[in-house]
Design an enzyme around this catalytic site. Structure first.
Site, PDB file in Angstrom:
ATOM      1  N   ALA A 186       0.827  -1.206   0.000  1.00  0.00           N
ATOM      2  CA  ALA A 186       0.000   0.000   0.000  1.00  0.00           C
ATOM      3  C   ALA A 186       0.864   1.261   0.000  1.00  0.00           C
ATOM      4  O   ALA A 186       0.546   2.256  -0.672  1.00  0.00           O
ATOM      5  CB  ALA A 186      -0.929  -0.001   1.209  1.00  0.00           C
ATOM      6  N   TYR A 187       1.964   1.221   0.743  1.00  0.00           N
ATOM      7  CA  TYR A 187       2.880   2.366   0.800  1.00  0.00           C
ATOM      8  C   TYR A 187       3.488   2.637  -0.571  1.00  0.00           C
ATOM      9  O   TYR A 187       3.493   3.775  -1.057  1.00  0.00           O
ATOM     10  CB  TYR A 187       3.973   2.088   1.828  1.00  0.00           C
ATOM     11  CG  TYR A 187       5.085   3.103   1.853  1.00  0.00           C
ATOM     12  CD1 TYR A 187       4.918   4.338   2.464  1.00  0.00           C
ATOM     13  CD2 TYR A 187       6.318   2.825   1.248  1.00  0.00           C
ATOM     14  CE1 TYR A 187       5.941   5.275   2.491  1.00  0.00           C
ATOM     15  CE2 TYR A 187       7.341   3.760   1.263  1.00  0.00           C
ATOM     16  CZ  TYR A 187       7.151   4.980   1.886  1.00  0.00           C
ATOM     17  OH  TYR A 187       8.162   5.908   1.894  1.00  0.00           O
ATOM     18  N   VAL A 188       4.006   1.581  -1.200  1.00  0.00           N
ATOM     19  CA  VAL A 188       4.635   1.739  -2.518  1.00  0.00           C
ATOM     20  C   VAL A 188       3.628   2.246  -3.542  1.00  0.00           C
ATOM     21  O   VAL A 188       3.913   3.171  -4.315  1.00  0.00           O
ATOM     22  CB  VAL A 188       5.261   0.411  -2.983  1.00  0.00           C
ATOM     23  CG1 VAL A 188       5.742   0.524  -4.422  1.00  0.00           C
ATOM     24  CG2 VAL A 188       6.411   0.015  -2.069  1.00  0.00           C
TER      25      VAL A 188
END
Length: 222
Positions: free
Chosen positions: A131-133
């Site tokens: 999700a961060y990437v």
């Protein structure tokens, strides 16, 4: 003197940036989520503005940019936050900040991203990392497609070590680490170097003085 609006001013890179800007004689607005964090901005020598970009609309963010010449987006949901907040802060917060810059008539926009955000993510990677990437990658894509005078700064692993003033900067560099103080100094150098507009680069500690390294990337990208 440049007036810089810093979104996510309570973060560790942003706090280093405020020190650098103060020492350079620049003015800054620190946009933070909580009142006590705004008090910290005043202690750094800037103007603190309390605003939750996760829930604020672009017009409210634009008002917080009052008289700014440039925007630095350094906000993030942070470690331990859920998958949903990676999207609402790291991606949607950036997009709203970009729209707010357009509304406020501010063209210069520097975004703090991270190394390797365009690389494929392993199928078995942690969902929070995925999700961060995705959030960081998509925010960068959105910024590159905008009409703003953007620069995307993608540091390697961040440390709390004292800065050395020596870095390696290129579109792609080998994995490595870099003190947050040096990342902040690179951002300040970018703000003072118009030829870095429409460049995206990675950075780690290296052997080249920061101003020289930033100028080298600018000329290579021009």
């Amino acid at each position: 003197m440049t007036r810089v609006a810093i979104i996510g001013a309570h973060g560790k890179i942003a706090q280093q940036l405020m020190r650098v800007l103060y020492d350079r004689g620049d003015d800054f607005i620190g946009i933070v989520r909580e009142d006590d964090h705004a008090d910290d901005v005043y202690r750094f020598g800037g103007e603190g503005v309390t605003l939750d970009i996760e829930h604020a609309e672009p017009d409210a963010i634009a008002r917080a940019y009052e008289d700014a010449d440039a925007i630095v987006f350094s906000a993030g949901a942070g470690p331990g936050s859920g998958v949903a907040r990676k999207r609402t802060v790291d991606f949607e917060g950036s997009v709203k900040a970009q729209r707010a810059a357009e509304l406020a008539g501010i063209r210069r926009f520097v975004q703090v991203s991270a190394m390797g955000m365009d690389d494929p993510v392993a199928d078995d990677a942690d969902e929070s990392w995925k999700a961060y990437v995705e959030a960081k990658r998509d925010a960068d894509v959105e910024l590159r497609a905008s009409d703003l005078d953007w620069t995307i700064v993608r540091p390697g692993s961040l440390t709390l070590d004292d800065g050395t003033g020596l870095v390696e900067i290129a579109q792609r560099v080998s994995r490595g680490a870099i003190p947050r103080e040096d990342v902040a100094k690179v951002i300040a150098a970018v703000l003072a170097t118009p030829s870095t507009i429409h460049t995206q680069f990675e950075l780690v500690s290296g052997s080249t003085p920061i101003d020289e390294a930033v100028a080298g990337v600018a000329s290579a990208e021009s």
